[in-house]
Design a protein around this motif. Structure first.
Motif, PDB file in Angstrom:
ATOM      1  N   GLY A  22      32.660   5.246   5.382  1.00 28.38           N
ATOM      2  CA  GLY A  22      33.326   6.416   4.865  1.00 28.38           C
ATOM      3  C   GLY A  22      32.539   7.699   5.063  1.00 28.38           C
ATOM      4  N   GLY A  23      31.390   7.626   5.684  1.00 25.98           N
ATOM      5  CA  GLY A  23      30.606   8.831   5.936  1.00 25.98           C
ATOM      6  C   GLY A  23      29.785   9.218   4.731  1.00 25.98           C
ATOM      7  N   GLY A  24      29.347  10.425   4.703  1.00 28.17           N
ATOM      8  CA  GLY A  24      28.511  10.900   3.624  1.00 28.17           C
ATOM      9  C   GLY A  24      27.248  11.507   4.174  1.00 28.17           C
ATOM     10  N   PRO A  25      26.312  11.844   3.276  1.00 30.57           N
ATOM     11  CA  PRO A  25      25.079  12.510   3.707  1.00 30.57           C
ATOM     12  C   PRO A  25      24.256  11.707   4.706  1.00 30.57           C
ATOM     13  N   VAL A  26      24.166  10.391   4.507  1.00 32.12           N
ATOM     14  CA  VAL A  26      23.369   9.565   5.417  1.00 32.12           C
ATOM     15  C   VAL A  26      24.014   9.521   6.791  1.00 32.12           C
ATOM     16  N   ALA A  27      25.323   9.331   6.824  1.00 34.10           N
ATOM     17  CA  ALA A  27      26.029   9.295   8.107  1.00 34.10           C
ATOM     18  C   ALA A  27      25.916  10.634   8.815  1.00 34.10           C
ATOM     19  N   GLN A  28      26.021  11.742   8.058  1.00 33.33           N
ATOM     20  CA  GLN A  28      25.909  13.076   8.667  1.00 33.33           C
ATOM     21  C   GLN A  28      24.517  13.295   9.229  1.00 33.33           C
ATOM     22  N   ALA A  29      23.483  12.856   8.505  1.00 33.29           N
ATOM     23  CA  ALA A  29      22.112  13.023   8.981  1.00 33.29           C
ATOM     24  C   ALA A  29      21.902  12.238  10.268  1.00 33.29           C
ATOM     25  N   ALA A  33      21.119  13.755  13.933  1.00 29.70           N
ATOM     26  CA  ALA A  33      19.981  13.288  14.738  1.00 29.70           C
ATOM     27  C   ALA A  33      20.447  12.877  16.135  1.00 29.70           C
ATOM     28  N   THR A  34      21.614  12.267  16.207  1.00 33.26           N
ATOM     29  CA  THR A  34      22.172  11.872  17.503  1.00 33.26           C
ATOM     30  C   THR A  34      22.505  13.099  18.341  1.00 33.26           C
ATOM     31  N   ILE A  35      23.082  14.119  17.708  1.00 31.64           N
ATOM     32  CA  ILE A  35      23.405  15.352  18.414  1.00 31.64           C
ATOM     33  C   ILE A  35      22.124  16.018  18.913  1.00 31.64           C
ATOM     34  N   THR A  36      21.107  16.101  18.045  1.00 30.37           N
ATOM     35  CA  THR A  36      19.827  16.704  18.440  1.00 30.37           C
ATOM     36  C   THR A  36      19.248  15.985  19.651  1.00 30.37           C
ATOM     37  N   SER A  52       9.633  21.157  26.040  1.00 27.77           N
ATOM     38  CA  SER A  52       8.428  21.324  25.235  1.00 27.77           C
ATOM     39  C   SER A  52       8.329  22.726  24.631  1.00 27.77           C
ATOM     40  N   GLU A  53       9.064  23.670  25.160  1.00 29.70           N
ATOM     41  CA  GLU A  53       9.021  25.039  24.667  1.00 29.70           C
ATOM     42  C   GLU A  53      10.191  25.359  23.751  1.00 29.70           C
ATOM     43  N   LEU A  54      11.071  24.398  23.512  1.00 20.84           N
ATOM     44  CA  LEU A  54      12.261  24.612  22.702  1.00 20.84           C
ATOM     45  C   LEU A  54      12.246  23.737  21.465  1.00 20.84           C
ATOM     46  N   GLU A  55      12.761  24.276  20.387  1.00 18.64           N
ATOM     47  CA  GLU A  55      13.008  23.495  19.182  1.00 18.64           C
ATOM     48  C   GLU A  55      14.514  23.343  19.051  1.00 18.64           C
ATOM     49  N   VAL A  56      14.963  22.137  18.739  1.00 17.20           N
ATOM     50  CA  VAL A  56      16.383  21.870  18.552  1.00 17.20           C
ATOM     51  C   VAL A  56      16.555  21.258  17.172  1.00 17.20           C
ATOM     52  N   GLU A  57      17.373  21.880  16.353  1.00 13.80           N
ATOM     53  CA  GLU A  57      17.691  21.351  15.023  1.00 13.80           C
ATOM     54  C   GLU A  57      19.199  21.345  14.875  1.00 13.80           C
ATOM     55  N   THR A  58      19.715  20.342  14.170  1.00 14.06           N
ATOM     56  CA  THR A  58      21.157  20.242  13.962  1.00 14.06           C
ATOM     57  C   THR A  58      21.438  20.025  12.480  1.00 14.06           C
ATOM     58  N   MET A  59      22.387  20.799  11.954  1.00 13.58           N
ATOM     59  CA  MET A  59      22.822  20.658  10.574  1.00 13.58           C
ATOM     60  C   MET A  59      24.341  20.690  10.550  1.00 13.58           C
ATOM     61  N   GLN A  60      24.940  19.561  10.209  1.00 17.06           N
ATOM     62  CA  GLN A  60      26.396  19.425  10.149  1.00 17.06           C
ATOM     63  C   GLN A  60      27.067  19.840  11.450  1.00 17.06           C
ATOM     64  N   GLY A  61      26.465  19.453  12.568  1.00 13.47           N
ATOM     65  CA  GLY A  61      27.038  19.715  13.881  1.00 13.47           C
ATOM     66  C   GLY A  61      26.715  21.081  14.464  1.00 13.47           C
ATOM     67  N   VAL A  88      28.785  18.727  19.003  1.00 11.85           N
ATOM     68  CA  VAL A  88      28.288  20.075  18.721  1.00 11.85           C
ATOM     69  C   VAL A  88      29.471  20.955  18.331  1.00 11.85           C
ATOM     70  N   LYS A  89      29.411  21.510  17.113  1.00 15.36           N
ATOM     71  CA  LYS A  89      30.467  22.402  16.639  1.00 15.36           C
ATOM     72  C   LYS A  89      30.206  23.841  17.072  1.00 15.36           C
ATOM     73  N   SER A  90      28.949  24.249  17.001  1.00 14.92           N
ATOM     74  CA  SER A  90      28.565  25.586  17.456  1.00 14.92           C
ATOM     75  C   SER A  90      27.070  25.602  17.727  1.00 14.92           C
ATOM     76  N   VAL A  91      26.619  26.667  18.394  1.00 18.40           N
ATOM     77  CA  VAL A  91      25.209  26.804  18.747  1.00 18.40           C
ATOM     78  C   VAL A  91      24.707  28.146  18.236  1.00 18.40           C
TER      79      VAL A  91
END
Length: 98
Positions: A22-29, A33-36, A52-61, A88-91
């Motif tokens: 059913g999803g939830g915080p764990v599934a979203q995390a 992580a998969t998107i990142t 190596s010069e880029l940081e990539v973080e994802t929060m709720q897509g 990816v929902k947006s960048v």
């Protein structure tokens, strides 16, 4: 590169298991992580971009790119590549020129 693929496959299997409940915080995390991992792998495949010069973080897509690149074209290219990754929902592009 093979390590990134192994991580993506492992996270993909876990994400499938976690989201069936059913999803939830764990599934979203896990999905984030998969998107990142997918964004990092896509950027790594582009010879003009250096992971190596880029940081990539994802929060709720929503993917945030930060760090430094060598040209304005690389700023645009990194965002463009990130948008092609499934989920990816947006960048949010916070990349800066060196």
């Amino acid at each position: 590169m093979s390590a990134v693929l192994a991580v993506m496959l492992a996270l993909g299997q876990v994400a499938g298991c976690a989201s069936s409940g059913g999803g939830g915080p764990v599934a979203q995390a896990i999905d984030d992580a998969t998107i990142t991992a997918g964004v990092r792998a896509a950027i790594e495949r582009d010879p003009a971009l250096k992971v190596s010069e880029l940081e990539v973080e994802t929060m709720q897509g929503v993917v945030q790119l930060s760090g430094f690149v060598g040209s304005a074209d690389s700023v645009a290219a990194a965002a463009s590549v990130a948008r092609t990754v499934k989920g990816v929902k947006s960048v949010k592009n916070d990349l800066r020129l060196k």
